[in-house]
Scaffold this motif. Sequence first.
Motif, short mmCIF file in Angstrom:
data_model
loop_
_atom_site.label_atom_id
_atom_site.label_comp_id
_atom_site.label_asym_id
_atom_site.label_seq_id
_atom_site.Cartn_x
_atom_site.Cartn_y
_atom_site.Cartn_z
N LEU A 119 50.49 3.65 -41.51
CA LEU A 119 51.62 4.44 -41.99
C LEU A 119 51.89 5.57 -41.00
O LEU A 119 50.95 6.24 -40.56
CB LEU A 119 51.30 5.06 -43.36
N SER A 120 53.16 5.77 -40.65
CA SER A 120 53.46 6.81 -39.68
C SER A 120 54.89 7.29 -39.79
O SER A 120 55.80 6.51 -40.10
CB SER A 120 53.21 6.31 -38.25
N ALA A 121 55.09 8.58 -39.53
CA ALA A 121 56.44 9.13 -39.44
C ALA A 121 57.06 8.83 -38.08
O ALA A 121 58.24 9.08 -37.85
CB ALA A 121 56.40 10.64 -39.69
N THR A 140 55.50 2.08 -32.58
CA THR A 140 55.18 0.85 -33.33
C THR A 140 54.35 -0.09 -32.47
O THR A 140 53.35 -0.66 -32.92
CB THR A 140 56.48 0.14 -33.76
N VAL A 141 54.76 -0.26 -31.23
CA VAL A 141 54.04 -1.14 -30.31
C VAL A 141 52.61 -0.64 -30.10
O VAL A 141 51.66 -1.42 -30.11
CB VAL A 141 54.78 -1.25 -28.96
N ARG A 142 52.46 0.68 -29.92
CA ARG A 142 51.12 1.24 -29.72
C ARG A 142 50.23 0.98 -30.93
O ARG A 142 49.06 0.61 -30.79
CB ARG A 142 51.21 2.74 -29.45
N GLY A 143 50.80 1.17 -32.13
CA GLY A 143 50.02 0.93 -33.34
C GLY A 143 49.57 -0.52 -33.45
O GLY A 143 48.41 -0.81 -33.75
N LEU A 144 50.48 -1.44 -33.17
CA LEU A 144 50.15 -2.87 -33.26
C LEU A 144 49.19 -3.28 -32.15
O LEU A 144 48.30 -4.11 -32.37
CB LEU A 144 51.42 -3.71 -33.21
N GLU A 145 49.35 -2.72 -30.96
CA GLU A 145 48.45 -3.07 -29.86
C GLU A 145 47.03 -2.54 -30.10
O GLU A 145 46.07 -3.10 -29.57
CB GLU A 145 48.99 -2.53 -28.54
#
Length: 229
Positions: free
Chosen positions: A85-87, A94-99
């Motif tokens: 979850l992120s603001a 998004t890419v960093r979170g998924l990577e």
Amino acid sequence: MSVTQPQVLLVEDEPAQREVLAYNLESEGFAVRRAENGEEALLMVSEARPDLVILDWMMPLMSGIEVCRQLKTREDTREIPVIMLSARSEEVDTVRGLETGADDYVVKPYALRELMARVRNQLRRSRPAASGAELVFDDIRLDPERHRVNRADKELKLGPTEYRLLVTLLEKPGRVFSRDQLLDHVWGRDIYVDTRTVDVHIARLRKALTIHGGIDPIRTVRGAGYALG
């Protein structure tokens, strides 16, 4: 003989958001444990492995990104689905979170119905029986909606505890579960049961699975626990 509740670890440092989300998760039938920072979250995961982690990105002490990275690099936790979850709404975030290993990424503010749908989608992978999916291993078939177990097309009669044990083993064939992990999954974290009780019910499950013949599908891993196959 109901399937044990999916266990969700909710990691959110904002008390109001944490309680609202926990309330909605519990209303959907999930068992929720709460952590208010990343260090507490990692400690709770080491104590009892959840079926899903909902993880806020921006937290004191340790960011959600670092918590996710640690979970996904550890062999015993890498398969736990993580919803970040992120603001932060930029594509690069998004890419960093998924990577980092997150299985899904939800931007705040979010619609609760959408988040619950994403939670159920991830749990279909980690806890298929909880979503009503049939579980199959070799000639063993378990239908959670009808609470029926068949082996080689012959129906088996299982007690409630043996049924829940079989569900746990069938959802992760080949995975070795320690006695403590089986206690958490089958009896619940808030109930004290001696670990030797697990051995008694495993013996009963083995007897039920082989009553019409066939090899014993449950493997004892010395010093570690039990696995299916």
